[in-house]
Design a protein around this motif. Sequence first.
Motif, PDB file in Angstrom:
ATOM      1  N   LEU A 120      -0.935  -5.792   5.709  1.00  0.00           N
ATOM      2  CA  LEU A 120      -1.464  -5.363   7.055  1.00  0.00           C
ATOM      3  C   LEU A 120      -1.585  -6.330   7.928  1.00  0.00           C
ATOM      4  O   LEU A 120      -2.339  -6.525   8.846  1.00  0.00           O
ATOM      5  CB  LEU A 120      -2.799  -4.634   6.631  1.00  0.00           C
ATOM      6  N   GLU A 121      -0.704  -7.517   7.788  1.00  0.00           N
ATOM      7  CA  GLU A 121      -0.792  -8.686   8.628  1.00  0.00           C
ATOM      8  C   GLU A 121       0.163  -8.443   9.615  1.00  0.00           C
ATOM      9  O   GLU A 121       1.323  -8.498   9.797  1.00  0.00           O
ATOM     10  CB  GLU A 121      -0.378  -9.944   7.579  1.00  0.00           C
ATOM     11  N   SER A 169       0.437  -9.998  12.428  1.00  0.00           N
ATOM     12  CA  SER A 169       0.952 -11.378  12.965  1.00  0.00           C
ATOM     13  C   SER A 169       0.697 -12.585  12.136  1.00  0.00           C
ATOM     14  O   SER A 169      -0.548 -13.249  12.342  1.00  0.00           O
ATOM     15  CB  SER A 169       0.634 -11.611  14.480  1.00  0.00           C
ATOM     16  N   PRO A 170       1.397 -12.959  11.120  1.00  0.00           N
ATOM     17  CA  PRO A 170       0.855 -14.000  10.627  1.00  0.00           C
ATOM     18  C   PRO A 170       0.340 -15.223  11.094  1.00  0.00           C
ATOM     19  O   PRO A 170       0.937 -15.680  12.134  1.00  0.00           O
ATOM     20  CB  PRO A 170       2.298 -14.562   9.463  1.00  0.00           C
ATOM     21  N   ARG A 171      -0.740 -15.787  10.684  1.00  0.00           N
ATOM     22  CA  ARG A 171      -1.237 -16.982  11.383  1.00  0.00           C
ATOM     23  C   ARG A 171      -1.482 -17.916  10.333  1.00  0.00           C
ATOM     24  O   ARG A 171      -2.701 -17.923   9.811  1.00  0.00           O
ATOM     25  CB  ARG A 171      -2.419 -16.607  12.150  1.00  0.00           C
ATOM     26  N   PRO A 172      -0.586 -18.849   9.864  1.00  0.00           N
ATOM     27  CA  PRO A 172      -0.877 -19.831   8.830  1.00  0.00           C
ATOM     28  C   PRO A 172      -1.950 -20.764   9.278  1.00  0.00           C
ATOM     29  O   PRO A 172      -2.714 -21.153   8.265  1.00  0.00           O
ATOM     30  CB  PRO A 172       0.498 -20.445   8.652  1.00  0.00           C
ATOM     31  N   ALA A 213      -7.226 -12.278  -4.279  1.00  0.00           N
ATOM     32  CA  ALA A 213      -6.351 -11.154  -3.603  1.00  0.00           C
ATOM     33  C   ALA A 213      -5.666 -10.364  -4.628  1.00  0.00           C
ATOM     34  O   ALA A 213      -5.637  -9.161  -4.433  1.00  0.00           O
ATOM     35  CB  ALA A 213      -5.573 -11.864  -2.566  1.00  0.00           C
ATOM     36  N   VAL A 269       0.866 -10.988  -0.552  1.00  0.00           N
ATOM     37  CA  VAL A 269      -0.646 -10.462  -0.998  1.00  0.00           C
ATOM     38  C   VAL A 269      -1.265 -10.084   0.079  1.00  0.00           C
ATOM     39  O   VAL A 269      -1.999  -9.033   0.290  1.00  0.00           O
ATOM     40  CB  VAL A 269      -1.271 -11.421  -1.918  1.00  0.00           C
ATOM     41  N   ILE A 270      -1.308 -10.771   1.268  1.00  0.00           N
ATOM     42  CA  ILE A 270      -2.003 -10.658   2.440  1.00  0.00           C
ATOM     43  C   ILE A 270      -1.165  -9.559   3.250  1.00  0.00           C
ATOM     44  O   ILE A 270      -0.266  -9.947   4.031  1.00  0.00           O
ATOM     45  CB  ILE A 270      -2.413 -11.747   3.165  1.00  0.00           C
ATOM     46  N   TYR A 289       0.782  -1.083  -0.258  1.00  0.00           N
ATOM     47  CA  TYR A 289      -0.159  -0.008  -0.023  1.00  0.00           C
ATOM     48  C   TYR A 289       0.948   1.216   0.189  1.00  0.00           C
ATOM     49  O   TYR A 289       0.362   2.225  -0.818  1.00  0.00           O
ATOM     50  CB  TYR A 289      -0.924   0.076   1.246  1.00  0.00           C
TER      51      TYR A 289
END
Lengths: 225, 516
Positions: B508-509, B511-514, B434, B505-506, B401
């Motif tokens: 604004l994460e 804390s990644p949470r696969p 996305a 692509v995702i 962004y």
Amino acid sequence: MDGPGNRFVVFLQGCGFDCLACHNPHTIPRATPRARSITVADLVEEIRPAAPFLSGVTVSGGEATLQAPFVRALFTALRADDDLSRLTTFVDTNGSAPRAVWDDLLPVTDGVMVDLKALDPQVHTYLTGHANDLVLESIPHLARARKLHEVRLLLVPGVNDSPEQLGRTAAWLLSVDPELRVKVIGFRAHGVRAAARGWAEPTPEQREDYRALLTAAGVRDLVVV
Amino acid sequence: MQIEELRDAVRGVVEDPGLTYRQRVQRLAGLAEEALAPPPVSEACRMALEKRVICDMYEGNAPYRPRYVLPDYARALAQGSAHLELAPARTLDEALAHLLILYSQVPSITGYPVYLGDLDALLAPYLDGVGDDELYRRLRLFWISLDRMLPDAFVHTNLGPDDSRVGRTVLRLERELLQVVPNISLRVDPERTPDDYLLDAVRTVFACGKPHFVNHPMMVGDLGTAYAAVSCYNSLRVGGGSHTLVRLNLKETVLRHVGSTADFLDATLPHYVELTAELMESRIRYLVERAGFYDHSWLVHEGLVSLDRFSAMFGVYGLAEAVDLLTEREGGSARYGHDPVANELSYRIVERVAELVAARPMPYCEGNGGRAFLHSQSGIDSDVDVTAGTRIPVGTEPPLYDHLLAVAPHHRLFAAGVSDVLAFDDTAKNNPQAVVDVIRGAFASGMRDFTFNLDSNDFIRITGYLVRKSDLAALPEHGARHGSTFLGAGSVAQSHVDRRTPKRVISLESSPRPAG
């Protein structure tokens, strides 16, 4: 992973489960220095500039439903906002919420993604420290409300991936909804706590076996990641 | 060039084992042109050119064809061609054969046509009674012919904004054939282009780095409905084109500036803008008045192009370095692409250039009201330590962004093209929707043209054109069938375009949470 399209994901602190395979164990306690408090209004303003790039907003965790009043207020605020009302609202959950919580959230929620750690209560208790009776009530309830986006199966070799368990799990899920979307997620040791660090990750062959077994069991909408 | 020097250069080309016959012929023609004196300019202009503050893109000393020609192929198919002894095309077979013939006769700076027409619209009148299988078979042969007969990554076609059978078939062929040629732009109109078509295009990008995505409403606003993106991402009028492209190195202008930023905008920048314009004018006059292209070309005689739809392109590059240098001189540490204050300065610089170019009359540029078009120029293989156009330096790009919001305000000013390449990591493949969201968001934010790159396929987007990594690897030993691969090799070595910062692509994460 967090729902359809590009999404603004809000991780809410605190979870009632204590999963050995949890990838974000620091989100389990109710409080941690890594989390911050935020009002619904401030969060909406954080979402606004990203909105042109988004399909929607997903609340995750931790366990989002533990803060259901906040989630409801957030989703209500999004729907009431002219610029943001086109965003879809999704909940990513372990499913351990009573029906009253769902009935509170569903009027402002477009879809729910539920983790089913295990169909068998004793396996579930081993993996999460808790029983799964609420999860097994939530899934049919959400399906009847046409809000169940998908059920995720986190498979750990030798723990919850036996053909017999998978077959029964598939049969139960299809009895809930024959068109149910099922996402299989192979366990990954990265980020988990010591107790689960020695567990095996499924091999590509094992992932193919999961796919073949669930397809043969009648799952038509299947994703394996 | 001295005669002995010329002989050595000619012999070098003739004896280069890495060049095909045709590549040698083209380079020999370039050397012959170098033997002539360039079009006349002032001493200040000549010096600026020699120091490469301004740059003629090595187009040659005696311009005898426009840099970019966009023939009206629809007219050619409908009326036939006296020059080429072709009757009007009546069937799909005839249309495809006639197009290949036309392409062989369209001049350009590279020797190959930079524009193939809008193939979905061009072929639409010939599809009655042609089933999907038959269309696929015929287009497949046509597509292979394009890559083998026109081996140059600047050969470019346009699709969209509407969904179409031809467009769908082309995307499928692109995924299957994995060819360098043709380059493709998909025009996107939020009101007309369906998500499902965009998804198909995104999956095609995953396979082969094509297409570019073009902001159709913005283009129509600047150029009218008869426009196309050609070569890299140069947007021009169909039935016209661009006589020349001359570019100004903004970094070098700052290095030659003494004084405040305000002085730079008031004095130094206008000085070099005028020198750039002077070089353009001299080159245009040579092409039109001396080489007489528009008097003798069959394309003009048959109405496929007309001088009044031509203009010329005023390019800028090195904006990032210019901003950072000016900022440092004033004691700041802000960086373009990362700090709002630096971004703000970048907008002031580009707006000033736009204002100056819009005020400078340019001969034979009726295609843009007697003025040059502004173009954000993305570099050539010899550029070192200077960033393409108005882009953020490779390897330092911020998250998605921030990246788009920093560069997008420039895009409205560059009617003749500006583009960005977003590098995505492989997780994008799991979520093409996305990427569609990102495309729609980018256009809503004011982007004109962009594409993205995935590390996992064989293609690298250099500036706006593509090369295959496998072709680059084979280049030292075996040469290359596509002339553009030589340019790509230079850019990878000099500008490290293979090191763009990948984006998830995702975003604004926090804390990644696969899973789990």
